[in-house]
Design a protein around this motif. Structure first.
Motif, PDB file in Angstrom:
ATOM      1  N   THR B  55      -5.765   8.651   6.456  1.00  0.00           N
ATOM      2  CA  THR B  55      -4.644   8.611   5.516  1.00  0.00           C
ATOM      3  C   THR B  55      -5.061   8.177   4.119  1.00  0.00           C
ATOM      4  OG1 THR B  55      -4.124   6.357   6.216  1.00  0.00           O
ATOM      5  CG2 THR B  55      -2.960   8.163   7.335  1.00  0.00           C
ATOM      6  N   LEU B  56      -6.253   7.630   3.978  1.00  0.00           N
ATOM      7  CA  LEU B  56      -6.756   7.247   2.665  1.00  0.00           C
ATOM      8  C   LEU B  56      -7.670   8.358   2.158  1.00  0.00           C
ATOM      9  CD1 LEU B  56      -6.842   5.063   0.477  1.00  0.00           C
ATOM     10  CD2 LEU B  56      -8.878   4.143   1.612  1.00  0.00           C
ATOM     11  N   VAL B  57      -7.307   8.909   1.041  1.00  0.00           N
ATOM     12  CA  VAL B  57      -8.037  10.047   0.497  1.00  0.00           C
ATOM     13  C   VAL B  57      -8.657   9.647  -0.835  1.00  0.00           C
ATOM     14  CG1 VAL B  57      -7.864  12.424  -0.284  1.00  0.00           C
ATOM     15  CG2 VAL B  57      -6.369  11.616   1.543  1.00  0.00           C
ATOM     16  N   LYS B  58      -9.929   9.929  -0.968  1.00  0.00           N
ATOM     17  CA  LYS B  58     -10.607   9.626  -2.234  1.00  0.00           C
ATOM     18  C   LYS B  58     -10.789  10.913  -3.033  1.00  0.00           C
ATOM     19  CE  LYS B  58     -12.933   5.487  -0.585  1.00  0.00           C
ATOM     20  NZ  LYS B  58     -11.994   4.602  -1.299  1.00  0.00           N
ATOM     21  N   GLY B  59     -10.604  10.782  -4.348  1.00  0.00           N
ATOM     22  CA  GLY B  59     -10.715  11.947  -5.204  1.00  0.00           C
ATOM     23  C   GLY B  59     -11.707  11.740  -6.326  1.00  0.00           C
TER      24      GLY B  59
END
Lengths: 114, 115
Positions: B55-59
């Motif tokens: 659920t944690l997305v890095k961009g």
């Protein structure tokens, strides 16, 4: 360089004078789409195309036409522009049109209809 | 039908401060979630997206977002912003049920980073 290009970038016209905004992509994408951006409304889809000769309406198609005769090009046509079509227009493309794909956007065309 | 609400139209912050841009969505089906950034006089550029899994997305550019299904939220965060982060940020959703792979966008949040 992979990109979506639009022309013109800026356009001032008068009510009723037909115009075309061109969009071209060099990524061999099947899916292309047009959005308009208005303050406080975000972007709204006008038309989209899943492939050559396949087009369909988005959320706000009234007053617009499109065609997809070649894979790389997806022009937006305003046959009789009106002042309520004053907006910022974006063309976008993606590989095959699946919902999970990233859409790549052009730089935008700012249109003023007097 | 989907909808996206960005809870703040403008967010002013000082350089090196943390920032959170809030996004809530509504949909009756599973969605894909996106954050796009629009720098002045430019087109939209993808920052990050959530498709499934963690659920944690890095961009890009140090941004991250957390998908919270129970709260139907997808807030964007950065621990320390730079002047160059000044831009408009758009949250968007899509799903497999809606025809045309339509991205439904929020109204946008103008982030202004002050020195």
């Amino acid at each position: 360089e992979a990109q979506v290009t639009q022309n013109p970038r800026y356009l001032i016209t008068v009510t009723g004078k037909k115009l075309t905004v061109t969009c071209s992509q060099n990524m061999n994408h099947e899916y292309m789409s047009w959005y308009r951006q208005d303050p406080g409304l975000g972007l709204r889809q006008i038309y989209y195309s899943m492939n050559v000769e396949v087009t369909d309406k988005g959320d706000v198609p009234e007053g617009y036409k499109v065609s997809r005769k070649e894979k790389r090009n997806f022009p937006l046509i305003l046959e009789s522009p009106s002042p309520n079509q004053t907006s910022l227009y974006f063309c976008a493309s993606s590989f095959s049109g699946r919902a999970l794909e990233t859409q790549y956007f052009g730089p935008g065309t700012r249109l003023l209809v007097l | 039908a989907q909808s996206v609400t960005q809870l703040d139209s403008q967010v002013p912050v000082f350089e090196e401060a943390p920032v959170e841009l809030r996004c809530n969505y509504s949909s009756s089906v599973s969605v894909y979630l996106f954050w796009y950034v629009q720098y002045p006089n430019q087109g939209l550029q993808l920052l990050l997206k959530y498709l499934s899994g963690s659920t944690l997305v890095k961009g890009i550019n140090g941004f991250e977002a957390e998908f919270n299904k129970s709260q139907t939220s997808f807030h964007l965060r950065k621990p320390s912003v730079h002047i160059s982060d000044t831009a408009e940020y758009f949250c968007a959703v899509s799903d497999e049920e809606t025809s045309g792979s339509r991205l439904t966008f929020g109204e946008g949040t103008q982030l202004t980073v002050n020195p």
